[in-house]
Write a protein that holds these residues in place. Structure first.
Motif, short mmCIF file in Angstrom:
data_model
loop_
_atom_site.label_atom_id
_atom_site.label_comp_id
_atom_site.label_asym_id
_atom_site.label_seq_id
_atom_site.Cartn_x
_atom_site.Cartn_y
_atom_site.Cartn_z
N ILE A 170 57.08 -36.09 36.79
CA ILE A 170 58.04 -35.15 36.19
C ILE A 170 59.47 -35.41 36.67
N LEU A 171 59.64 -36.04 37.82
CA LEU A 171 60.99 -36.29 38.33
C LEU A 171 61.57 -37.62 37.85
N ALA A 172 60.86 -38.31 36.97
CA ALA A 172 61.33 -39.63 36.50
C ALA A 172 62.71 -39.56 35.86
N ASP A 173 62.99 -38.46 35.18
CA ASP A 173 64.29 -38.30 34.52
C ASP A 173 65.31 -37.58 35.40
N PHE A 174 64.97 -37.38 36.67
CA PHE A 174 65.85 -36.66 37.59
C PHE A 174 65.99 -37.44 38.89
N PRO A 175 66.67 -38.60 38.81
CA PRO A 175 66.72 -39.51 39.97
C PRO A 175 67.42 -38.91 41.19
#
Length: 221
Positions: A170-175
């Motif tokens: 889920i954090l892939a788009d929130f580096p």
């Protein structure tokens, strides 16, 4: 020497887990008294230990504190994890309450007859409402408020780990948020807390849910 902090709750995460996290980061040793029967709960009630007939309850500094946010604010204030002034404190509180709202949705899943719609709603809100806030706030700064570790940072780490348990990747788009998580896990006290055998609790199982329902005499509709 002051007496050790004592936590009164179930042997599971719930609302006490954030308190465990914060005490761990503050490097405060604590003991736990687990509620396993209705009789234990009724004794706390009869002793007048639960102001609003609720747990978590934390014994600290000669007090019996209830209400999770009040407990977190007290611990954060005592151990310099609550900002240097009112403006920092209100930012920390805003971030913290948003994270608490999101984590409470996850906490309720074991008590939901059909969790699938709830999971979908949590994932959508996490990606559209909550995570973008922290991704923006962490564009540059190491910590969320005032360049210093605070309650909000501790809750953000706890929350992101909970989200990844339910939604891997889920954090892939929130580096920025993912990088923050990585930095936080390098803090020695946190690194130890994440190891097997620590006082960190696992994801809730059937026994945890069953105990809470029996102690509080509740049923899942």
């Amino acid at each position: 020497m002051s007496e050790r902090v004592v936590l009164h709750y179930f042997n599971g995460r719930g609302k006490m887990e954030s308190i465990r996290w914060l005490l761990t980061v503050a490097e405060v040793e604590f003991d736990e008294m687990y509620l396993t029967t209705r009789e234990q709960y009724e004794k706390l009630l009869s002793d007048g230990a639960l102001m609003f007939q609720q747990v978590p309850m934390v014994e600290i500094d000669g007090m019996k504190l209830v209400q999770t946010k009040a407990i977190l604010h007290y611990i954060a204030g005592k151990y310099n994890l609550h900002g240097k002034d009112l403006k920092e404190r209100v930012m920390i509180n805003m971030y913290s309450e948003g994270l608490t709202d999101l984590m409470e949705m996850i906490m309720m899943l074991p008590f939901t007859a059909d969790p699938k719609p709830k999971l979908d709603n949590i994932q959508t809100k996490a990606k559209e409402r909550y995570l973008p806030v922290f991704e923006k706030a962490l564009t540059g700064p190491v910590y969320l408020v005032g360049g210093k570790l605070s309650l909000a940072d501790v809750l953000l780490l706890e929350c992101t780990l909970m989200l990844e348990e339910k939604f891997p990747g889920i954090l892939a788009d929130f580096p920025n948020t993912k990088a923050f998580q990585g930095r936080m896990t390098l803090i020695p006290a946190i690194s130890r807390f994440l190891q097997p055998g620590s006082k960190r609790k696992p994801q809730p199982d059937g026994n945890y849910t069953k105990t809470i329902m029996e102690v509080f005499k509740i049923t899942i509709p």
